[in-house]
Design a protein around this motif. Sequence first.
Motif, PDB file in Angstrom:
ATOM      1  N   ASP A 110       0.839  -1.210   0.000  1.00 44.14           N
ATOM      2  CA  ASP A 110       0.000   0.000   0.000  1.00 44.14           C
ATOM      3  C   ASP A 110       0.871   1.255   0.000  1.00 44.14           C
ATOM      4  N   PHE A 111       1.962   1.216   0.754  1.00 42.42           N
ATOM      5  CA  PHE A 111       2.883   2.352   0.795  1.00 42.42           C
ATOM      6  C   PHE A 111       3.488   2.602  -0.583  1.00 42.42           C
ATOM      7  N   LEU A 129       3.405  10.217   4.000  1.00 40.65           N
ATOM      8  CA  LEU A 129       3.034   8.838   3.672  1.00 40.65           C
ATOM      9  C   LEU A 129       3.614   7.844   4.673  1.00 40.65           C
ATOM     10  N   LEU A 130       4.797   8.114   5.166  1.00 42.98           N
ATOM     11  CA  LEU A 130       5.381   7.227   6.171  1.00 42.98           C
ATOM     12  C   LEU A 130       4.548   7.243   7.448  1.00 42.98           C
ATOM     13  N   HIS A 131       4.100   8.430   7.852  1.00 45.85           N
ATOM     14  CA  HIS A 131       3.245   8.519   9.032  1.00 45.85           C
ATOM     15  C   HIS A 131       1.915   7.794   8.800  1.00 45.85           C
ATOM     16  N   GLN A 132       1.395   7.858   7.592  1.00 50.00           N
ATOM     17  CA  GLN A 132       0.100   7.244   7.290  1.00 50.00           C
ATOM     18  C   GLN A 132       0.167   5.718   7.323  1.00 50.00           C
ATOM     19  N   THR A 135       3.583   2.618  11.917  1.00 53.64           N
ATOM     20  CA  THR A 135       3.373   3.031  13.298  1.00 53.64           C
ATOM     21  C   THR A 135       4.659   3.642  13.848  1.00 53.64           C
ATOM     22  N   VAL A 136       4.811   4.921  13.595  1.00 51.17           N
ATOM     23  CA  VAL A 136       5.992   5.647  14.062  1.00 51.17           C
ATOM     24  C   VAL A 136       5.540   6.968  14.683  1.00 51.17           C
ATOM     25  N   ASP A 137       6.333   7.442  15.630  1.00 50.74           N
ATOM     26  CA  ASP A 137       6.018   8.701  16.300  1.00 50.74           C
ATOM     27  C   ASP A 137       6.761   9.885  15.697  1.00 50.74           C
ATOM     28  N   ALA A 138       7.842   9.600  14.979  1.00 49.82           N
ATOM     29  CA  ALA A 138       8.624  10.683  14.385  1.00 49.82           C
ATOM     30  C   ALA A 138       9.256  10.203  13.086  1.00 49.82           C
ATOM     31  N   VAL A 139       9.310  11.082  12.116  1.00 46.40           N
ATOM     32  CA  VAL A 139       9.963  10.809  10.830  1.00 46.40           C
ATOM     33  C   VAL A 139      10.819  12.011  10.477  1.00 46.40           C
TER      34      VAL A 139
END
Length: 240
Positions: A110-111, A129-132, A135-139
Amino acid sequence: MTNEATAISLIDNNNQSPDNTAVTLFLQQNHGFLAEHCQTNLRSVLEDLLASTPTLLTEIKLPSPPDGVASLPHIQLRILRERLERLTHQINQLRFTAEDNARLDQVLHDFASDLLRTPQRTPEQLRTLLHQHFTVDAVELLRMTDISAQGQQILRGWLDSRTPLCGRLNEAQRELIFDTHFPDTGSAALIAVGNNLAEPDWILALGRHAPDGFNPTQGTLFLRQIGDLAAAFLCPQTND
């Protein structure tokens, strides 16, 4: 009346319990019945039952032998049950791993699909898109040319290996990558991004507030794939 017919008459009594006196008398008069029955009829019944229901052996309970007497069948049954428990645990672990991999593959698919549909290939869009999808708190995305020589020295050990780094960052690395808006108790994954990992164009940093969100025991294949997709998105190859 034959031994077999007599035995049937003892247990087929309108579903009532057999008479103890009659059973005792029959066994006294037929000393070899039990041994013969166990060797022939009972053995055949058990073999047919186990053939149709292999797991029965793991469920039934045999009476314990007298105290101080070692029973080889009981020992063998215990060993087989323990082995079956270990195999069942291993199979369940493999199933859970396969399910996790299938889920991760779908997320990565999907990514990648959203990356291909995005007309604006910018670092900001990649962060979104990485945040979407993950499951990460920071990019964070750092262009290598924007990192000073001192900053590159702070990352030297990781830059030399070119493999994703997972785990806790030291204070200097954390401030360099995330500035001051990421807790020192968090964990991160650092990924080299570029067509030539010997000289990456970007550093992609994924952060989680949990101390073990990224840890050195995790595999790096999934992170490498994210890095490859990020490189294709940010660093398209040009034909000379």
